[in-house]
Write a protein that holds these residues in place. Sequence first.
Motif, PDB file in Angstrom:
ATOM      1  N   UNK A  99     -46.056   4.364   9.272  1.00 28.32           N
ATOM      2  CA  UNK A  99     -45.654   3.382   8.257  1.00 28.32           C
ATOM      3  C   UNK A  99     -45.581   1.979   8.838  1.00 28.32           C
ATOM      4  N   UNK A 100     -45.747   1.001   7.997  1.00 26.37           N
ATOM      5  CA  UNK A 100     -45.712  -0.390   8.430  1.00 26.37           C
ATOM      6  C   UNK A 100     -44.312  -0.856   8.804  1.00 26.37           C
ATOM      7  N   UNK A 101     -44.208  -2.065   9.343  1.00 23.54           N
ATOM      8  CA  UNK A 101     -42.950  -2.625   9.818  1.00 23.54           C
ATOM      9  C   UNK A 101     -41.894  -2.695   8.724  1.00 23.54           C
ATOM     10  N   UNK A 102     -42.269  -3.112   7.516  1.00 26.46           N
ATOM     11  CA  UNK A 102     -41.290  -3.214   6.441  1.00 26.46           C
ATOM     12  C   UNK A 102     -40.661  -1.863   6.126  1.00 26.46           C
ATOM     13  N   UNK A 104     -40.335   0.648   8.197  1.00 30.70           N
ATOM     14  CA  UNK A 104     -39.493   1.035   9.328  1.00 30.70           C
ATOM     15  C   UNK A 104     -38.167   0.288   9.347  1.00 30.70           C
ATOM     16  N   UNK A 105     -38.156  -0.946   8.830  1.00 29.46           N
ATOM     17  CA  UNK A 105     -36.947  -1.767   8.865  1.00 29.46           C
ATOM     18  C   UNK A 105     -36.006  -1.501   7.686  1.00 29.46           C
ATOM     19  N   UNK A 106     -36.436  -0.724   6.696  1.00 29.66           N
ATOM     20  CA  UNK A 106     -35.566  -0.385   5.558  1.00 29.66           C
ATOM     21  C   UNK A 106     -34.373   0.440   6.038  1.00 29.66           C
ATOM     22  N   UNK A 107     -33.214   0.106   5.562  1.00 31.02           N
ATOM     23  CA  UNK A 107     -32.000   0.865   5.892  1.00 31.02           C
ATOM     24  C   UNK A 107     -31.319   1.266   4.583  1.00 31.02           C
ATOM     25  N   UNK A 108     -30.490   2.292   4.639  1.00 33.81           N
ATOM     26  CA  UNK A 108     -29.786   2.690   3.402  1.00 33.81           C
ATOM     27  C   UNK A 108     -28.800   1.591   2.999  1.00 33.81           C
TER      28      UNK A 108
END
Length: 111
Positions: A99-102, A104-108
């Motif tokens: 998966x792309x950077x965005x 990977x950077x998603x958090x709950x």
Amino acid sequence: VTTVDAARTRWRASAGPNSSDDWYTYGKVTWATGSNAGLVSEVSDYVNSTRRFTSRLALPFDVEVGDTFVAVAGCDRLFETCKTKFENGDNFGGFPHVPGTEKLMNTPNSK
């Protein structure tokens, strides 16, 4: 070479495979005869219907009608191209399914 559209950057060829547009884009042209004999140039654009090649950089000498060259198909470094155009998906050196950077950077959401 059958026609020269721009003396050092754009020309048309008389023969070649019946391929798609962009088949030679990012590919290489090795000049066999003419003033540029022995030189290699990168193709920035190819149009199949007119067999028109455009060189990424200007060649040192003018391309002339009758010059001959060998063209090698180009690769845009995408997995889909490797898989369909070259039938070589197993040897693709990238990571097409990461998966792309965005993503990977998603958090709950937290309160």
